[in-house]
Design a protein around this motif. Structure first.
Motif, PDB file in Angstrom:
ATOM      1  N   TYR A   9       5.140   6.852 -30.935  1.00  0.00           N
ATOM      2  CA  TYR A   9       6.399   6.335 -30.383  1.00  0.00           C
ATOM      3  C   TYR A   9       7.435   6.189 -31.505  1.00  0.00           C
ATOM      4  O   TYR A   9       8.571   6.648 -31.391  1.00  0.00           O
ATOM      5  CB  TYR A   9       6.162   4.991 -29.690  1.00  0.00           C
ATOM      6  N   ARG A  54       6.847  -2.920 -14.971  1.00  0.00           N
ATOM      7  CA  ARG A  54       7.752  -1.914 -14.402  1.00  0.00           C
ATOM      8  C   ARG A  54       7.116  -0.524 -14.470  1.00  0.00           C
ATOM      9  O   ARG A  54       6.231  -0.264 -15.287  1.00  0.00           O
ATOM     10  CB  ARG A  54       9.100  -1.909 -15.116  1.00  0.00           C
ATOM     11  N   MET A 113      15.015  -0.789 -22.057  1.00  0.00           N
ATOM     12  CA  MET A 113      14.803  -0.510 -20.626  1.00  0.00           C
ATOM     13  C   MET A 113      13.901  -1.530 -19.927  1.00  0.00           C
ATOM     14  O   MET A 113      14.239  -2.041 -18.855  1.00  0.00           O
ATOM     15  CB  MET A 113      14.177   0.878 -20.475  1.00  0.00           C
ATOM     16  N   ASP A 114      12.738  -1.801 -20.525  1.00  0.00           N
ATOM     17  CA  ASP A 114      11.703  -2.551 -19.811  1.00  0.00           C
ATOM     18  C   ASP A 114      12.155  -3.971 -19.485  1.00  0.00           C
ATOM     19  O   ASP A 114      11.875  -4.500 -18.408  1.00  0.00           O
ATOM     20  CB  ASP A 114      10.422  -2.618 -20.651  1.00  0.00           C
ATOM     21  N   GLU A 120      12.984   9.012 -19.718  1.00  0.00           N
ATOM     22  CA  GLU A 120      11.987   8.578 -20.705  1.00  0.00           C
ATOM     23  C   GLU A 120      12.465   8.877 -22.120  1.00  0.00           C
ATOM     24  O   GLU A 120      12.951   9.971 -22.405  1.00  0.00           O
ATOM     25  CB  GLU A 120      10.671   9.304 -20.414  1.00  0.00           C
ATOM     26  N   HIS A 121      12.307   7.872 -22.995  1.00  0.00           N
ATOM     27  CA  HIS A 121      12.749   7.955 -24.399  1.00  0.00           C
ATOM     28  C   HIS A 121      14.251   8.223 -24.490  1.00  0.00           C
ATOM     29  O   HIS A 121      14.726   8.809 -25.451  1.00  0.00           O
ATOM     30  CB  HIS A 121      11.940   9.004 -25.173  1.00  0.00           C
ATOM     31  N   GLY A 138       6.029   5.164 -22.303  1.00  0.00           N
ATOM     32  CA  GLY A 138       6.203   5.703 -23.651  1.00  0.00           C
ATOM     33  C   GLY A 138       5.344   6.910 -23.980  1.00  0.00           C
ATOM     34  O   GLY A 138       5.639   7.655 -24.916  1.00  0.00           O
ATOM     35  N   THR A 177      10.690  -0.540 -29.811  1.00  0.00           N
ATOM     36  CA  THR A 177      10.993  -0.088 -28.449  1.00  0.00           C
ATOM     37  C   THR A 177      12.450  -0.359 -28.075  1.00  0.00           C
ATOM     38  O   THR A 177      13.143  -1.135 -28.735  1.00  0.00           O
ATOM     39  CB  THR A 177      10.068  -0.830 -27.469  1.00  0.00           C
ATOM     40  N   GLY A 178      12.877   0.270 -26.972  1.00  0.00           N
ATOM     41  CA  GLY A 178      14.259   0.133 -26.502  1.00  0.00           C
ATOM     42  C   GLY A 178      14.425  -1.044 -25.550  1.00  0.00           C
ATOM     43  O   GLY A 178      13.588  -1.952 -25.520  1.00  0.00           O
ATOM     44  N   ASP A 217      16.317   5.447 -23.674  1.00  0.00           N
ATOM     45  CA  ASP A 217      16.976   4.125 -23.862  1.00  0.00           C
ATOM     46  C   ASP A 217      17.429   3.899 -25.301  1.00  0.00           C
ATOM     47  O   ASP A 217      18.558   3.481 -25.543  1.00  0.00           O
ATOM     48  CB  ASP A 217      16.131   2.957 -23.307  1.00  0.00           C
TER      49      ASP A 217
HETATM   50  C1  GLA Z   1       8.384   2.171 -23.796  1.00  0.00           C
HETATM   51  C2  GLA Z   1       9.507   1.359 -24.423  1.00  0.00           C
HETATM   52  C3  GLA Z   1      10.837   1.601 -23.719  1.00  0.00           C
HETATM   53  C4  GLA Z   1      11.127   3.090 -23.587  1.00  0.00           C
HETATM   54  C5  GLA Z   1       9.903   3.831 -23.032  1.00  0.00           C
HETATM   55  C6  GLA Z   1      10.094   5.322 -23.050  1.00  0.00           C
HETATM   56  O1  GLA Z   1       8.130   1.706 -22.518  1.00  0.00           O
HETATM   57  O2  GLA Z   1       9.196  -0.028 -24.360  1.00  0.00           O
HETATM   58  O3  GLA Z   1      11.862   0.943 -24.406  1.00  0.00           O
HETATM   59  O4  GLA Z   1      11.544   3.631 -24.796  1.00  0.00           O
HETATM   60  O5  GLA Z   1       8.728   3.538 -23.767  1.00  0.00           O
HETATM   61  O6  GLA Z   1      11.051   5.675 -22.138  1.00  0.00           O
END
Ligand code: GLA
Length: 439
Positions: free
Chosen positions: A232, A25, A179-180, A31-32, A341, A176-177, A34
């Motif tokens: 991160y 994706r 989103m991806d 950005e940052h 990220g 990580t969050g 999620d």
């Molecule tokens: C990485 C993480 C996502 C999100 C982005 C920043 O891609 O995997 O969860 O936090 O960074 O937006």
């Protein structure tokens, strides 16, 4: 027959049950936000990870990838936090997370008892790792779709996304969050996925790039990063600390009107981190509105404002990413920003189609003058999300190539697959001696 299918057959001596794929994706904006329960607007790209898979006797999961020299095999019950490292932590982590999926999900047919047994997987991918294109989510989601079907789990998309996130957070150790994983699952052609990370409501937002004569261009700086370490995690920790100090569950609960109080309560650096998140949520909403009214100039301005906020307030850009954005703007882009990220990876630019060639030339020239490695500049196409593929799919080629190049590229992939099959056999993966890190 596609290369993963024949690679699987050569390695495991049988045809795979089926083939699944999931895309990488690009995040258009948000950005940052999620992991702060905020808003994001990513889209899936045409580069995909492909997984051929079958059930096997016993409870071993075997993962072999054309991209990595170290195949791995682990018993399902041996996988757990702190026991795996390297690329195989992602697919094995997904198997671990999905092995805990309830037998009888509320209101849905029961998954068959004892179905969570061994699986053989053979993986190939056109999503580059560390480029900010979420190769990890593409890998997780492709494997999650395969296991969902092979194990008869009836998990929903959101459940597959969460299992994949657990694999990444708890087994691979990257905080990580969400989103991806949603982007890789739900992407659609010529559209972005608007996700509210608190409610997990999603909406497909048409981009209509072709009608507007626009392209999204990715400028990959070649700087590689990993979210399992460093900046991160530090940014995420600082956002969570700020939310605690401000007395809210998440930074999503802070509005632009609260920033005055935040400035008084927080230290200067933490305040700037908060200001990025708060203004970025606003920019995502404004971008969705501008796309709805067909106003690409406004979208471009929001993208550039997002970059400035990441560069100055969140401090996750690099000189190469800043240069990529500057070059894009000078080449006439409506807007540009680093994506993903941060700390390396790629920038994205929204630009008129006829200016793409000029941007490519300018970027190569500017990077060479700055004595930076040549960036990879290419258009990206918002594409469909994860799916089960027919066994007869043509192997995807890496990027847009002419017929002769395609032939060569497919030949190259077939050679790569042969090599991996050979190495995997030599390393005794199939004899079970390559039990991965797990105790
Ligand atoms: C990485 C993480 C996502 C999100 C982005 C920043 O891609 O995997 O969860 O936090 O960074 O937006």
């Amino acid at each position: 027959m596609c290369a993963v299918t024949s690679g699987f057959a050569e390695l495991y001596d049988s045809e795979p049950h089926a083939v699944w794929s999931a895309p990488g994706r690009v995040n258009l904006i948000g950005e940052h936000t999620d992991y702060n329960a905020g808003l994001v607007l990513p889209f899936a790209i045409e580069q995909r990870t492909i997984v051929a898979a079958s059930l096997r006797d016993g409870d071993d999961i075997t993962v072999v990838s054309t991209l990595y020299a170290d195949p791995a095999r682990a018993r399902l019950t041996d996988i757990g936090p702190g026991r795996l490292s390297g690329w195989s932590a992602y697919p094995l982590g997904v198997a671990w997370a999905l092995s805990q999926f309830p037998d009888r999900p509320a209101g849905r047919p029961a998954a068959g008892p004892g179905t969570r047994g061994g699986v053989d997987l053979f993986i190939d991918s056109a999503v580059p790792a560390g480029a900010g294109l979420s190769s990890s989510a593409a890998l997780e989601i492709a494997v999650a779709c395969a296991l969902n079907e092979l194990w008869g789990l009836t998990a929903t998309g959101a459940e597959l996304a969460h299992a994949s996130q657990r694999a990444e957070n708890e087994i691979a150790g990257a905080p990580t969050g969400i989103m991806d994983q949603f982007a890789s699952l739900l992407g659609e052609a010529d559209a972005a996925v608007f996700l509210d990370c608190r409610t997990e409501d999603t909406r497909i937002v048409p981009l209509r790039l072709r009608e507007a004569g626009l392209e999204l261009v990715l400028i990959d700086t070649g700087e590689r990063h990993s979210h399992a370490a460093g900046g991160y995690a530090a940014r995420r920790a600082s956002c969570e600390r700020a939310a605690r100090e401000l007395g809210v569950p998440a930074l999503r609960d802070i509005t632009p009107a609260d920033l005055g109080r935040a400035a008084r309560v927080l230290d200067e650096e933490t305040f700037r981190r908060v200001r990025h998140v708060v203004t970025e949520n606003d920019r995502v909403e404004a971008t969705v509105r501008a796309l709805g009214t067909g106003d690409p100039v406004a979208v471009g301005r929001l993208l550039t404002a997002s970059h400035v906020s990441m560069r100055d307030d969140f401090e996750i850009s690099t000189p190469a990413l800043d240069l990529a954005v500057d070059v894009a703007l000078r080449a006439g882009a409506l807007g540009a920003r680093m994506t993903g990220g941060g700390f390396g990876g790629a920038a994205i630019a929204l630009i008129e189609r006829e200016r793409v060639a000029g941007l490519t030339e300018d970027a190569l020239d500017a990077f060479s003058r700055a004595r930076l490695p040549a960036p990879l500049v290419r258009t990206v196409t918002p594409s469909p999300g994860a799916r089960r593929e027919s066994l007869q799919i043509e192997y995807q080629v890496h990027g847009r190539l002419g017929a002769a190049d395609q032939h060569a590229a497919v030949g190259g992939v077939v050679d790569r697959v042969r090599h991996v099959v050979h190495v995997s056999r030599q390393q005794g993966c199939l004899a079970g001696v390559a039990h991965s890190g797990a105790a």
